[in-house]
Design a protein around this motif. Structure first.
Motif, PDB file in Angstrom:
ATOM      1  N   ASN A   1       0.837  -1.206   0.000  1.00 33.81           N
ATOM      2  CA  ASN A   1       0.000   0.000   0.000  1.00 33.81           C
ATOM      3  C   ASN A   1       0.871   1.255   0.000  1.00 33.81           C
ATOM      4  O   ASN A   1       0.604   2.206  -0.750  1.00 33.81           O
ATOM      5  N   SER A   2       1.918   1.252   0.815  1.00 35.20           N
ATOM      6  CA  SER A   2       2.807   2.402   0.907  1.00 35.20           C
ATOM      7  C   SER A   2       3.542   2.644  -0.408  1.00 35.20           C
ATOM      8  O   SER A   2       3.681   3.789  -0.854  1.00 35.20           O
ATOM      9  N   LEU A   3       3.997   1.570  -1.041  1.00 29.35           N
ATOM     10  CA  LEU A   3       4.724   1.708  -2.306  1.00 29.35           C
ATOM     11  C   LEU A   3       3.842   2.335  -3.375  1.00 29.35           C
ATOM     12  O   LEU A   3       4.292   3.212  -4.133  1.00 29.35           O
ATOM     13  N   ALA A   4       2.590   1.922  -3.427  1.00 24.60           N
ATOM     14  CA  ALA A   4       1.661   2.466  -4.425  1.00 24.60           C
ATOM     15  C   ALA A   4       1.463   3.967  -4.216  1.00 24.60           C
ATOM     16  O   ALA A   4       1.521   4.757  -5.175  1.00 24.60           O
ATOM     17  N   HIS A   5       1.249   4.378  -2.968  1.00 24.91           N
ATOM     18  CA  HIS A   5       1.035   5.800  -2.683  1.00 24.91           C
ATOM     19  C   HIS A   5       2.303   6.614  -2.941  1.00 24.91           C
ATOM     20  O   HIS A   5       2.239   7.725  -3.482  1.00 24.91           O
ATOM     21  N   THR A   6       3.452   6.068  -2.553  1.00 30.58           N
ATOM     22  CA  THR A   6       4.707   6.802  -2.720  1.00 30.58           C
ATOM     23  C   THR A   6       5.067   6.976  -4.186  1.00 30.58           C
ATOM     24  O   THR A   6       5.473   8.064  -4.616  1.00 30.58           O
ATOM     25  N   VAL A   7       4.919   5.908  -4.967  1.00 33.59           N
ATOM     26  CA  VAL A   7       5.218   5.991  -6.404  1.00 33.59           C
ATOM     27  C   VAL A   7       4.319   7.022  -7.073  1.00 33.59           C
ATOM     28  O   VAL A   7       4.775   7.824  -7.906  1.00 33.59           O
ATOM     29  N   TYR A   8       3.042   7.029  -6.708  1.00 34.81           N
ATOM     30  CA  TYR A   8       2.121   8.020  -7.286  1.00 34.81           C
ATOM     31  C   TYR A   8       2.568   9.429  -6.922  1.00 34.81           C
ATOM     32  O   TYR A   8       2.617  10.321  -7.772  1.00 34.81           O
ATOM     33  N   ALA A   9       2.907   9.625  -5.641  1.00 35.79           N
ATOM     34  CA  ALA A   9       3.293  10.962  -5.189  1.00 35.79           C
ATOM     35  C   ALA A   9       4.556  11.455  -5.891  1.00 35.79           C
ATOM     36  O   ALA A   9       4.689  12.647  -6.186  1.00 35.79           O
ATOM     37  N   LEU A  10       5.485  10.550  -6.184  1.00 33.92           N
ATOM     38  CA  LEU A  10       6.731  10.945  -6.828  1.00 33.92           C
ATOM     39  C   LEU A  10       6.553  11.228  -8.326  1.00 33.92           C
ATOM     40  O   LEU A  10       7.450  11.789  -8.958  1.00 33.92           O
ATOM     41  N   HIS A  11       5.429  10.801  -8.882  1.00 32.14           N
ATOM     42  CA  HIS A  11       5.191  11.018 -10.309  1.00 32.14           C
ATOM     43  C   HIS A  11       4.195  12.150 -10.572  1.00 32.14           C
ATOM     44  O   HIS A  11       3.871  12.430 -11.728  1.00 32.14           O
ATOM     45  N   ILE A  12       3.710  12.789  -9.524  1.00 34.57           N
ATOM     46  CA  ILE A  12       2.827  13.939  -9.715  1.00 34.57           C
ATOM     47  C   ILE A  12       3.654  15.122 -10.237  1.00 34.57           C
ATOM     48  O   ILE A  12       4.732  15.397  -9.699  1.00 34.57           O
ATOM     49  N   PRO A  13       3.176  15.831 -11.267  1.00 37.33           N
ATOM     50  CA  PRO A  13       3.888  17.040 -11.703  1.00 37.33           C
ATOM     51  C   PRO A  13       3.638  18.182 -10.711  1.00 37.33           C
ATOM     52  O   PRO A  13       2.504  18.598 -10.507  1.00 37.33           O
ATOM     53  N   TYR A  14       4.717  18.649 -10.084  1.00 35.70           N
ATOM     54  CA  TYR A  14       4.598  19.737  -9.117  1.00 35.70           C
ATOM     55  C   TYR A  14       4.988  21.052  -9.785  1.00 35.70           C
ATOM     56  O   TYR A  14       6.079  21.181 -10.326  1.00 35.70           O
TER      57      TYR A  14
ATOM     58  N   SER B   1      -8.071   3.746   0.959  1.00 34.80           N
ATOM     59  CA  SER B   1      -6.936   3.096   1.621  1.00 34.80           C
ATOM     60  C   SER B   1      -7.017   3.251   3.136  1.00 34.80           C
ATOM     61  O   SER B   1      -6.772   2.300   3.891  1.00 34.80           O
ATOM     62  N   THR B   2      -7.373   4.443   3.588  1.00 36.29           N
ATOM     63  CA  THR B   2      -7.512   4.679   5.025  1.00 36.29           C
ATOM     64  C   THR B   2      -8.621   3.813   5.614  1.00 36.29           C
ATOM     65  O   THR B   2      -8.487   3.280   6.720  1.00 36.29           O
ATOM     66  N   SER B   3      -9.695   3.652   4.866  1.00 37.72           N
ATOM     67  CA  SER B   3     -10.802   2.814   5.333  1.00 37.72           C
ATOM     68  C   SER B   3     -10.362   1.361   5.467  1.00 37.72           C
ATOM     69  O   SER B   3     -10.694   0.679   6.442  1.00 37.72           O
ATOM     70  N   LEU B   4      -9.582   0.885   4.496  1.00 35.88           N
ATOM     71  CA  LEU B   4      -9.155  -0.520   4.505  1.00 35.88           C
ATOM     72  C   LEU B   4      -8.131  -0.798   5.597  1.00 35.88           C
ATOM     73  O   LEU B   4      -8.168  -1.841   6.243  1.00 35.88           O
ATOM     74  N   PHE B   5      -7.201   0.131   5.791  1.00 36.43           N
ATOM     75  CA  PHE B   5      -6.093  -0.126   6.712  1.00 36.43           C
ATOM     76  C   PHE B   5      -6.314   0.429   8.115  1.00 36.43           C
ATOM     77  O   PHE B   5      -5.572   0.079   9.037  1.00 36.43           O
ATOM     78  N   LEU B   6      -7.315   1.291   8.285  1.00 38.14           N
ATOM     79  CA  LEU B   6      -7.571   1.852   9.608  1.00 38.14           C
ATOM     80  C   LEU B   6      -8.993   1.602  10.080  1.00 38.14           C
ATOM     81  O   LEU B   6      -9.201   1.101  11.189  1.00 38.14           O
ATOM     82  N   LEU B   7      -9.962   1.931   9.248  1.00 35.49           N
ATOM     83  CA  LEU B   7     -11.348   1.838   9.685  1.00 35.49           C
ATOM     84  C   LEU B   7     -11.800   0.391   9.869  1.00 35.49           C
ATOM     85  O   LEU B   7     -12.383   0.042  10.903  1.00 35.49           O
TER      86      LEU B   7
END
Length: 312
Positions: A154-167, A201-207
Motif C-alpha cells: 500500500n505504501s509503495l503504491a502511494h509513494t510511487v504516485y506521489a513521486l510522479h505527480i507534476p509539481y 486506503s484509510t478505510s481498509l487499513f484503519l477503519l
C-alpha cells in the motif's frame, strides 16, 4: 509555472515550530520524547527476544509493534530536528519519497497488527482451549508477515504516485515530514481521484481493523462480565484496557485526519494531530505495555538483574 525537474527537485518542509527560541523550547521535549521512544521500544524488543517466558504469540506481536514504532519515529524526528537546528528546511526528492514510504508502511502495518493483537486477546479470553490451535506460531508468523507485506505494498503504491505527480506550485510542504496529503496542494493537476483512493486506503487499513478491534473487545467484555473469578476478571480488564489505550492514541487522530475532506482540514490542525501518531504513540506504547504488565516487569527484573549480577 515550474514543473518538476532535476535541478529543482528538493522540497521544503515548513516544520512544526517557528525558527526562534520559542520553537527551540518546543523542540527540546520532542527530542527527549524521541530518545525515550528509542530506549523503550529497543528495550521491549530485547526483552521479548531474550526472555523465554515472553516467547508467546502476544509478545511476538508486541515486539513487531515496537519495531514499527522504532522505525516510524526514526524516519521523522531526526530530520525534523536537523532541519530546525541547522536552519535548513530542505529535503531531497528521494529523501522525501523514502520518508513517505517508511511512514505509510508503518502506519498501514501497525493498523493491521493492532487488529491481530485484538484477535489474539479475543481467542485467549473467549476461547482459551482453542488458543494453541488458533494462535499457533505459524498463524502468528502469517499475521506478522501479512501486516508488513500489505502495509509495504500500500505504501509503495502511494509513494510511487506521489513521486510522479507534476509539481508546479510552491515546493513548500506545510508539514514537518513528507506526508502525501500535504503534498497534494502543490500539484499542478487535479488530484481528486487520488484523494478518493486515500480515503479508500484509510478505510481498509484503519477503519476496517478498528471495527474488527471493536467487535473483538465487545465479545471480550461480554465474556469477562460473565466470569466467576475476580482475579480472572481483573487480569482480563487490565490486558484489554492496555490494548484499548494504545488503540485510542493511534486510531483517533489518524482517522480524524485522513477520513475528512481536505476542505474541512487545516495544515496546523493536521500537523498537531500528526504529533500523536508519529511521535507520542511510539513513546507511549512501550511505557503502557511495560508499566501495566507484570510479565514484562518480571522479564526486566530477570534480564537486567542478571546483567547487573554478572558485572558485579
Amino acid at each position: 509555472m515550474e514543473k518538476l525537474n532535476q535541478s529543482s527537485s528538493d522540497f521544503i518542509l515548513l516544520g512544526l515550530f517557528p525558527q526562534n527560541q520559542t520553537g527551540l523550547l518546543f523542540l527540546l521535549p520532542i527530542i527527549s520524547i524521541f530518545f525515550v521512544a528509542l530506549l523503550g521500544n529497543s528495550t521491549m524488543i530485547h526483552l521479548i527476544r531474550v526472555d523465554p517466558r515472553l516467547h508467546t504469540p502476544m509478545y511476538f506481536l508486541l515486539s513487531q509493534l515496537s519495531l514499527m514504532d522504532l522505525m516510524d519515529v526514526s524516519a521523522i524526528v531526526p530530520k525534523m530536528a536537523f532541519n530546525f537546528l541547522s536552519g535548513q528546511k530542505s529535503i531531497s526528492f528521494l529523501g522525501c519519497g523514502m520518508q513517505s514510504f517508511f511512514f505509510l508502511t508503518m502506519a498501514g502495518s501497525e493498523g493491521l497488527l493492532l487488529a491481530s493483537m485484538a484477535y489474539d486477546r479475543f481467542v485467549a479470553i473467549c476461547h482459551p482451549l482453542h488458543y494453541p490451535i488458533r494462535m499457533s506460531k505459524m498463524m502468528c508468523l502469517k499475521m506478522i508477515i501479512g501486516s508488513w507485506a500489505l502495509g509495504s505494498i500500500n505504501s509503495l503504491a502511494h509513494t510511487v504516485y506521489a513521486l510522479h505527480i507534476p509539481y508546479c506550485h510552491s515546493r513548500s510542504i506545510n508539514h514537518f515530514f513528507c506526508d502525501v496529503p500535504a503534498m497534494l496542494p502543490l500539484a499542478c493537476m487535479d488530484t481528486w481521484v487520488y484523494e478518493y483512493m486515500v480515503f479508500v486506503s484509510t478505510s481498509l487499513f484503519l477503519l476496517l481493523p478498528f471495527i474488527g478491534i471493536t467487535a473483538s473487545y465487545g465479545r471480550i467484555l461480554f465474556a469477562v462480565f460473565h466470569m466467576r473469578s475476580k482475579e480472572g476478571k481483573k487480569k482480563a480488564f487490565t490486558t484489554c484496557s492496555t490494548h484499548l489505550t494504545v488503540v485510542t492514541f493511534y486510531y483517533a487522530p489518524f482517522v480524524y485526519t485522513y477520513l475528512r475532506p481536505r476542505s474541512l482540514r487545516s495544515p496546523t490542525e493536521d500537523k498537531t494531530l500528526a504529533v500523536f501518531y508519529t511521535i507520542l504513540t511510539p513513546m507511549l506504547n512501550p511505557i503502557i505495555y511495560s508499566l501495566r504488565n507484570k510479565e514484562v516487569l518480571g522479564a526486566m527484573t530477570r534480564v537486567f538483574g542478571t546483567i547487573s549480577s554478572t558485572k558485579t
